[in-house]
Design a protein around this motif. Structure first.
Motif, mmCIF file in Angstrom:
data_model
loop_
_atom_site.group_PDB
_atom_site.id
_atom_site.type_symbol
_atom_site.label_atom_id
_atom_site.label_comp_id
_atom_site.label_asym_id
_atom_site.label_seq_id
_atom_site.Cartn_x
_atom_site.Cartn_y
_atom_site.Cartn_z
ATOM 1 N N LEU A 166 0.840 -1.201 0.000
ATOM 2 C CA LEU A 166 0.000 0.000 0.000
ATOM 3 C C LEU A 166 0.874 1.250 0.000
ATOM 4 C CD1 LEU A 166 -2.668 -1.108 2.638
ATOM 5 C CD2 LEU A 166 -2.882 -1.139 0.140
ATOM 6 N N GLU A 167 0.382 2.305 -0.627
ATOM 7 C CA GLU A 167 1.124 3.557 -0.701
ATOM 8 C C GLU A 167 0.731 4.526 0.396
ATOM 9 O OE1 GLU A 167 3.634 3.889 -2.682
ATOM 10 O OE2 GLU A 167 3.235 1.931 -3.609
ATOM 11 N N GLU A 168 -0.507 4.432 0.860
ATOM 12 C CA GLU A 168 -0.997 5.359 1.885
ATOM 13 C C GLU A 168 -2.143 4.695 2.636
ATOM 14 O OE1 GLU A 168 -1.081 8.912 4.080
ATOM 15 O OE2 GLU A 168 0.289 8.451 2.420
ATOM 16 N N LEU A 169 -2.143 4.810 3.967
ATOM 17 C CA LEU A 169 -3.243 4.303 4.767
ATOM 18 C C LEU A 169 -4.346 5.351 4.864
ATOM 19 C CD1 LEU A 169 -1.634 2.474 7.831
ATOM 20 C CD2 LEU A 169 -2.495 1.498 5.708
ATOM 21 N N GLN A 170 -5.574 4.898 4.712
ATOM 22 C CA GLN A 170 -6.729 5.769 4.870
ATOM 23 C C GLN A 170 -7.338 5.515 6.247
ATOM 24 O OE1 GLN A 170 -7.908 8.158 2.778
ATOM 25 N NE2 GLN A 170 -9.398 8.677 4.373
ATOM 26 N N VAL A 171 -7.281 6.490 7.113
ATOM 27 C CA VAL A 171 -7.818 6.370 8.460
ATOM 28 C C VAL A 171 -8.965 7.356 8.616
ATOM 29 C CG1 VAL A 171 -7.339 6.584 10.934
ATOM 30 C CG2 VAL A 171 -5.607 5.629 9.407
ATOM 31 N N ASN A 172 -10.137 6.856 8.950
ATOM 32 C CA ASN A 172 -11.322 7.698 9.081
ATOM 33 C C ASN A 172 -11.649 8.055 10.522
ATOM 34 O OD1 ASN A 172 -11.787 7.560 6.261
ATOM 35 N ND2 ASN A 172 -12.808 5.576 6.518
ATOM 36 N N TYR A 173 -11.186 7.218 11.470
ATOM 37 C CA TYR A 173 -11.529 7.435 12.866
ATOM 38 C C TYR A 173 -10.308 7.218 13.749
ATOM 39 C CZ TYR A 173 -16.228 6.722 10.981
ATOM 40 O OH TYR A 173 -17.371 6.809 10.228
ATOM 41 N N ASN A 174 -10.246 7.966 14.828
ATOM 42 C CA ASN A 174 -9.248 7.736 15.868
ATOM 43 C C ASN A 174 -9.911 7.004 17.032
ATOM 44 O OD1 ASN A 174 -7.094 8.970 14.562
ATOM 45 N ND2 ASN A 174 -7.482 10.984 15.466
ATOM 46 N N ASN A 175 -9.620 5.712 17.160
ATOM 47 C CA ASN A 175 -10.201 4.916 18.234
ATOM 48 C C ASN A 175 -9.257 3.775 18.577
ATOM 49 O OD1 ASN A 175 -10.602 2.972 16.193
ATOM 50 N ND2 ASN A 175 -12.675 3.710 15.781
ATOM 51 N N GLU A 176 -9.765 2.753 19.262
ATOM 52 C CA GLU A 176 -8.887 1.668 19.713
ATOM 53 C C GLU A 176 -8.425 0.768 18.580
ATOM 54 O OE1 GLU A 176 -13.092 0.088 19.896
ATOM 55 O OE2 GLU A 176 -12.062 1.963 20.396
ATOM 56 N N ARG A 177 -9.016 0.886 17.379
ATOM 57 C CA ARG A 177 -8.644 0.028 16.256
ATOM 58 C C ARG A 177 -7.855 0.751 15.171
ATOM 59 N NH1 ARG A 177 -13.821 -1.383 17.526
ATOM 60 N NH2 ARG A 177 -14.731 -0.180 15.829
ATOM 61 N N SER A 178 -7.944 2.069 15.132
ATOM 62 C CA SER A 178 -7.200 2.829 14.117
ATOM 63 C C SER A 178 -6.848 4.195 14.683
ATOM 64 C CB SER A 178 -8.034 2.975 12.838
ATOM 65 O OG SER A 178 -9.215 3.726 13.087
ATOM 66 N N ARG A 179 -5.761 4.764 14.167
ATOM 67 C CA ARG A 179 -5.332 6.057 14.672
ATOM 68 C C ARG A 179 -4.492 6.776 13.623
ATOM 69 N NH1 ARG A 179 -4.592 7.015 20.033
ATOM 70 N NH2 ARG A 179 -6.281 5.497 20.188
ATOM 71 N N ASP A 180 -4.803 8.057 13.394
ATOM 72 C CA ASP A 180 -3.977 8.925 12.554
ATOM 73 C C ASP A 180 -3.314 9.919 13.485
ATOM 74 O OD1 ASP A 180 -2.814 10.714 10.832
ATOM 75 O OD2 ASP A 180 -4.535 10.839 9.475
ATOM 76 N N PHE A 181 -2.031 9.697 13.765
ATOM 77 C CA PHE A 181 -1.322 10.561 14.708
ATOM 78 C C PHE A 181 -1.006 11.930 14.115
ATOM 79 C CE2 PHE A 181 -0.539 6.216 16.104
ATOM 80 C CZ PHE A 181 -0.788 6.304 17.466
ATOM 81 N N THR A 182 -1.179 12.094 12.814
ATOM 82 C CA THR A 182 -0.978 13.397 12.174
ATOM 83 C C THR A 182 -2.249 14.233 12.182
ATOM 84 O OG1 THR A 182 -1.578 12.651 9.932
ATOM 85 C CG2 THR A 182 0.699 12.311 10.635
#
Length: 439
Positions: A166-182
């Motif tokens: 993958l070239e880029e991760l798409q993160v829609n939500y910040n929660n216990e399963r996904s996180r975009d620290f930017t």
């Protein structure tokens, strides 16, 4: 390897003790599965063990044989992993996962190697996985080189890392399963809606809630935050606590009564109760010679002991095990201290030991045996405690082990409390109950 029956978590538990499982493909139409170990010796060890011991899952036999496939190719491998070609996004698979792995834990593991931008976790047929995006490719390469094959926690949660395509991760939500620290302003997941439908769902088995400070986990890669034993127990028992165990008890001291005062002592009680947790202290009550206080390492371990030992028979007496009114056992001349004993079974690999917790059975399992031991020597060592129906001596990971089937649970229990940590040849042997029904 092929299997005539499938239940993925239970199936993984059968083979994880023999080594890292790289891939698992479930053939539901055929009621079979294909499982690939990390190396040939691990697969051979599993085959040798289950040639002597009939594996089963929830009462149904599992049949194991080598497959004609030399390599398994999974959907995840084709669409997400590209092996050794460097990329700033890593595909991480967690093997032998006995403790919950969260976004925060993964961030703590990987961030020392560079700035982690995004983390997405999900569940696939290969197991629990995560995609971790670094700011630079160099950081991802450094993380993979340093962490590949290492355990997050002591004895479990092994990291299998490859580069993602993958070239880029798409993160829609910040929660216990996904996180975009930017982008800390992202919303949390809407209830009932999966956070990453394109990647998968992390599943509920590992989202167990904490009940406060408990026993510190052995250090794996780094010193992690405290995790309570409720999570370890629940994971070891297939995602839920055993019936009757609340997971919130904080009473550590137990009162064992209806003991046989002519035959019991502190060390024998230690051998029995240490099957369910670490022992701090034991005190026989001199004014009530058939009573004893046993202080366990924490409240969860005390609950396990009550659950599995209440009503067990030992030395002709039916045990009563209940919680004591005393919060702990004070030190004194009649108190035996076991806190620092190296015989405590839960000092290391606690999750593995929880998996083997059960009520007394007719079958005992012996380990750390001398390499040249014979079945006759084992029988001679144990036969004073009851009628031995059958024995099986086998080797696993190069170490001699044995199963011994007694005529009754009481006889097996007596053999365990009297001969655990005894010397056979030049070895101190370890004994536990086996959940196998036959040899």
């Amino acid at each position: 390897m092929r299997f005539s029956f499938y239940l993925q978590p239970d199936l993984l538990q059968l083979f994880q003790p023999f080594g890292v499982i790289n891939k698992l493909v479930m053939l539901r139409a055929k009621n079979q599965a294909l499982l690939q170990m990390q190396d040939v010796p691990s697969a051979v060890s599993a085959m040798q063990f289950y040639a002597n011991v009939q594996p089963s899952i929830r009462g149904r036999n599992v049949y194991v044989q080598f497959s004609s496939h030399q390599e398994l190719t999974t959907m995840e491998q084709n669409t997400q992993g590209r092996g050794d070609e460097p990329n700033r996004i890593l595909l991480v698979t967690i093997h032998h996962m006995l403790y919950p792995i969260t976004v925060e834990v993964l961030h703590q593991v990987f961030s020392p190697h560079g700035y982690v931008e995004k983390v997405v976790t999900f569940q696939k047929s290969a197991g629990f996985q995560a995609l971790i995006q670094f700011q630079s490719r160099q950081s991802a390469v450094s993380a993979r080189n340093s962490l590949q094959g290492r355990n997050i926690y002591d004895g479990c949660c092994q990291l299998d890392i490859q580069f993602s395509n993958l070239e880029e991760l798409q993160v829609n939500y910040n929660n216990e399963r996904s996180r975009d620290f930017t982008n800390p302003s992202l919303p949390s997941e809407q209830k009932g809606r999966p956070s990453q439908p394109g990647y998968g769902d992390a599943g509920g088995m590992y989202s167990l809630q904490s009940h406060g400070d408990r026993q510190m986990l052995d250090k794996g890669i780094v010193g992690f935050p405290q995790m309570n034993n409720a999570a370890a127990i629940a994971a070891a028992f297939g995602g839920g606590l055993p019936p009757g165990i609340s997971g919130t008890n904080d009473r550590c001291t137990l009162l064992a009564s209806n003991l046989n005062p002519d035959r019991i002592d502190e060390d024998k009680l230690f051998n029995l109760f240490s099957l369910y947790g670490n022992i701090v202290r034991i005190k026989l009550l001199r004014n009530k010679p058939d009573h004893a206080l046993v202080q366990m390492g924490d409240g969860f371990q005390a609950e396990l002991a009550v659950h599995f030992l209440k009503g067990a028979t030992l030395f002709g007496k039916r045990l009563e095990v209940n919680f004591s009114k005393h919060p702990n056992i004070t030190m004194g001349a009649e108190t035996h201290e076991y806190l620092n004993s190296n015989l405590n079974r839960f000092n290391r690999n606690a999750a593995k030991n929880y998996r083997y917790c059960c009520s007394p059975t007719k079958m005992i399992h012996l380990s750390t045996l001398p390499q040249d031991v014979t079945e006759e020597e084992i029988v001679t060592h144990l036969e004073e405690h009851g009628s031995i129906v059958n024995t099986k001596l086998f080797e696993m990971n190069g170490k001699k082990q044995a199963l011994v089937l007694f005529e009754s649970e009481e006889q097996a229990t007596e053999a365990l409390v009297c001969k655990h940590a005894s010397t056979l040849g030049d070895s101190m042997i370890r004994i536990s109950f086996s959940q196998l029904q036959t040899i």
